[in-house]
Design a protein around this motif. Structure first.
Motif, short mmCIF file in Angstrom:
data_model
loop_
_atom_site.label_atom_id
_atom_site.label_comp_id
_atom_site.label_asym_id
_atom_site.label_seq_id
_atom_site.Cartn_x
_atom_site.Cartn_y
_atom_site.Cartn_z
N LYS A 42 -31.37 -0.98 17.27
CA LYS A 42 -30.08 -1.56 16.93
C LYS A 42 -30.00 -1.77 15.43
O LYS A 42 -30.81 -2.50 14.86
N SER A 60 -29.02 -3.76 8.39
CA SER A 60 -30.03 -4.63 8.99
C SER A 60 -30.63 -3.97 10.22
O SER A 60 -29.92 -3.34 11.01
N ASN A 61 -31.93 -4.12 10.38
CA ASN A 61 -32.65 -3.58 11.53
C ASN A 61 -32.91 -4.71 12.51
O ASN A 61 -33.75 -5.57 12.28
N MET A 62 -32.18 -4.71 13.63
CA MET A 62 -32.33 -5.73 14.66
C MET A 62 -33.15 -5.21 15.83
O MET A 62 -33.12 -5.79 16.92
N SER A 63 -33.91 -4.14 15.64
CA SER A 63 -34.76 -3.58 16.68
C SER A 63 -36.08 -4.35 16.73
O SER A 63 -36.40 -5.15 15.85
N GLY A 114 -36.01 -6.94 11.70
CA GLY A 114 -35.48 -8.18 11.17
C GLY A 114 -35.18 -8.15 9.68
O GLY A 114 -34.79 -9.18 9.11
N SER A 116 -33.28 -6.53 6.09
CA SER A 116 -31.99 -6.01 5.65
C SER A 116 -32.17 -5.23 4.36
O SER A 116 -33.09 -5.48 3.59
#
Length: 212
Positions: A42, A60-63, A114, A116
């Motif tokens: 995500k 942003s990496n929400m994975s 988490g 950015s």
């Protein structure tokens, strides 16, 4: 009642077994779907510092794991026409200290879970970062789309293409921002679109092949 249960206890046991199996399958599907959602990559694309052409954009990496960013593309949309620019690589200049870059002038590389990445503002992404296409003698689209006063288009799309360990091929996300007549920039949708459908992945892969 007891006599009826005694006569049909075998059938009742079979029905209860099937009902128990169905309940277990139901919960197993819920757990599997939840596991797949948590394992899916995500990526978010957000606008910060106002709503003007000087607004900055964060990726942003929400994975759960790191995402390796392959390319970042910006598409300028004007009526039925669109022009795409590769903005993840450029020749470094002294003005590049405003975004999260490295000495090689690139946004490519792993983005931790988490974390950015500040990719700068839209004017800087187009007018400064894409030096190669800007300097081509036969490239004339800049004159009609990008001017010294700003961006002469009605909307632009930011697309991030990357690689994720649990996914085959490339993954990505995109978000479109509209520009009103006053030069105000607003996201078209409430959230970033994840390129997961077949058509979205085909479009993303085509743009990826064209600009990588």
């Amino acid at each position: 009642m007891l006599e009826w249960i005694k006569n049909y206890h075998t059938i009742l046991q079979i029905l209860i077994s099937f009902a128990t199996l169905g309940i277990w399958i139901f919960y197993a599907q819920i757990l599997l779907a939840q596991h797949r959602r948590t394992r899916r990559p995500k990526i978010l694309i957000n606008q910060t510092r106002g709503r003007s052409l000087h607004s900055r954009f964060l990726v942003s990496n929400m994975s759960l794991e790191s995402v390796h960013i392959e390319v970042i593309l910006v598409g300028l949309h004007n009526d039925d026409d669109e022009t795409w620019y590769l903005v993840s690589d450029w020749e470094p200049t002294r003005d590049d200290n405003c975004a999260d870059t490295n000495d090689y002038g690139t946004f490519q590389g792993p983005l931790a879970a988490g974390s950015s990445l500040d990719i700068g503002d839209i004017k800087g992404l187009i007018s400064q970062r894409h030096a190669e296409e800007r300097d081509q003698e036969n490239h004339t689209s800049n004159a009609s789309i990008v001017t010294k006063d700003g961006i002469a288009c009605s909307a632009f799309e930011i697309m991030v293409v990357g690689v994720y360990s649990s996914e085959k091929g490339v993954i990505g996300a995109s978000r479109t921002f509209d520009i009103d007549k006053y030069g105000h920039v607003h996201p078209r949708d409430a959230e970033t679109g994840q390129c997961r459908s077949r058509n979205e992945r085909r479009r993303m892969q085509e743009l990826h092949r064209r600009y990588l």
